[in-house]
Scaffold this active site. Structure first.
Site, mmCIF file in Angstrom:
data_model
loop_
_atom_site.group_PDB
_atom_site.id
_atom_site.type_symbol
_atom_site.label_atom_id
_atom_site.label_comp_id
_atom_site.label_asym_id
_atom_site.label_seq_id
_atom_site.Cartn_x
_atom_site.Cartn_y
_atom_site.Cartn_z
ATOM 1 N N GLU A 75 -3.352 -9.834 1.831
ATOM 2 C CA GLU A 75 -3.634 -8.812 2.841
ATOM 3 C C GLU A 75 -5.093 -8.364 2.777
ATOM 4 O O GLU A 75 -5.644 -8.148 1.706
ATOM 5 C CB GLU A 75 -2.733 -7.581 2.616
ATOM 6 C CG GLU A 75 -1.255 -7.852 2.774
ATOM 7 C CD GLU A 75 -0.841 -8.149 4.215
ATOM 8 O OE1 GLU A 75 -1.656 -7.902 5.128
ATOM 9 O OE2 GLU A 75 0.292 -8.635 4.407
ATOM 10 N N CYS A 138 5.408 -1.395 1.633
ATOM 11 C CA CYS A 138 4.368 -2.241 1.029
ATOM 12 C C CYS A 138 2.983 -1.679 1.345
ATOM 13 O O CYS A 138 2.129 -1.543 0.460
ATOM 14 C CB CYS A 138 4.467 -3.677 1.540
ATOM 15 S SG CYS A 138 5.909 -4.535 0.897
ATOM 16 N N HIS A 160 1.769 -10.738 0.575
ATOM 17 C CA HIS A 160 3.116 -10.805 1.153
ATOM 18 C C HIS A 160 3.621 -12.243 1.083
ATOM 19 O O HIS A 160 2.868 -13.198 1.336
ATOM 20 C CB HIS A 160 3.103 -10.349 2.616
ATOM 21 C CG HIS A 160 3.497 -8.919 2.801
ATOM 22 N ND1 HIS A 160 2.683 -7.981 3.379
ATOM 23 C CD2 HIS A 160 4.649 -8.254 2.480
ATOM 24 C CE1 HIS A 160 3.303 -6.802 3.414
ATOM 25 N NE2 HIS A 160 4.498 -6.941 2.869
HETATM 26 N N1 PCA Z 1 8.575 -5.686 1.741
HETATM 27 C C1 PCA Z 1 8.549 -4.457 2.494
HETATM 28 C C2 PCA Z 1 8.860 -3.375 1.494
HETATM 29 C C3 PCA Z 1 9.307 -4.066 0.256
HETATM 30 C C4 PCA Z 1 9.026 -5.485 0.470
HETATM 31 O O1 PCA Z 1 9.188 -6.393 -0.374
HETATM 32 C C5 PCA Z 1 7.264 -4.245 3.283
HETATM 33 O O2 PCA Z 1 6.643 -5.234 3.710
HETATM 34 O O3 PCA Z 1 6.864 -3.102 3.512
#
Ligand code: PCA
Length: 201
Positions: A75, A138, A160
């Site tokens: 990110e 997240c 992610h």
């Molecule tokens: N993904 C979510 C919250 C926890 C996770 O593993 C997100 O992208 O916010």
């Protein structure tokens, strides 16, 4: 002795029985403190910040699931916003809330997102840069960590991961990746961050 890196992931949420981030982080063989966070606004960030305070890591990499993505996605930014149609795992629903009332609208990750993408692609992993960590838990953790670490020189960022293959029976047609492959990708990302740290005199 050099301090270790902090690597966080999340426990399963939203009806899933596993979280690819947690599964991949469990399998990472690099030396790191590992921490598994609940999918709860504010609380997850507090746990991460307490760990940073006590462990004093040399860098922080947080990892989460982003079902629907088609690769490993470092990110670039976090935004000062909690906003989702889904409540968190504690039942809290956030609509249009600021994370840090005195913080800027957007913070940039400083763990070398582009560098990590290049290293991953070069090593044969499916990876691309993401410009949005969303506005759910997240992003909450990422924004809170970046805001708390501002000016300290401790780099932090977020990666992610797509669904893992085991989740695809609930998500037919979605992109899936092997957990071991994602673990190797995280090791490559860690190596890239560690190499950049070693270059700092
Ligand atoms: N993904 C979510 C919250 C926890 C996770 O593993 C997100 O992208 O916010």
């Amino acid at each position: 002795m050099k301090s270790k890196l902090l690597l966080t992931a999340f426990v399963p949420f939203g009806g899933e029985s596993l979280n690819p981030a947690q599964e991949a982080v469990k399998r990472v063989r690099a030396e790191a403190h590992k921490l598994y966070l609940p999918v709860e606004y504010e609380n997850a960030a507090k746990i991460a910040l307490n760990a940073i305070e006590s462990l004093k890591p040399r860098a922080v990499i947080c990892v989460g699931q982003a079902g629907g993505r088609t690769g490993v996605t470092p990110e670039k930014y976090a935004v000062n916003l909690r906003n989702s149609a889904s409540p968190d795992s504690a039942g809290r629903l956030c609509r249009n809330e600021k994370i840090a009332p005195d913080g800027p609208d957007r913070l940039e990750t400083d763990f070398g997102a582009e560098k990590i993408v290049s290293a991953l692609v070069k090593a044969g992993f499916k990876a691309y840069l993401s410009e949005s960590a969303g506005t759910y838990v997240c992003n909450d953790v990422l924004y809170s960590v970046l805001w708390a670490l501002r000016g300290t020189g401790v780099p932090a960022g977020f990666i992610h991961l797509p669904y893992c293959n085991e989740q695809l029976s609930n998500h037919p047609g979605a992109f899936g990746m092997d957990v071991e492959t994602m673990a190797r990708a995280l090791e490559k990302a860690i190596e890239t961050v560690e190499n950049s740290l070693d270059q700092i005199p």
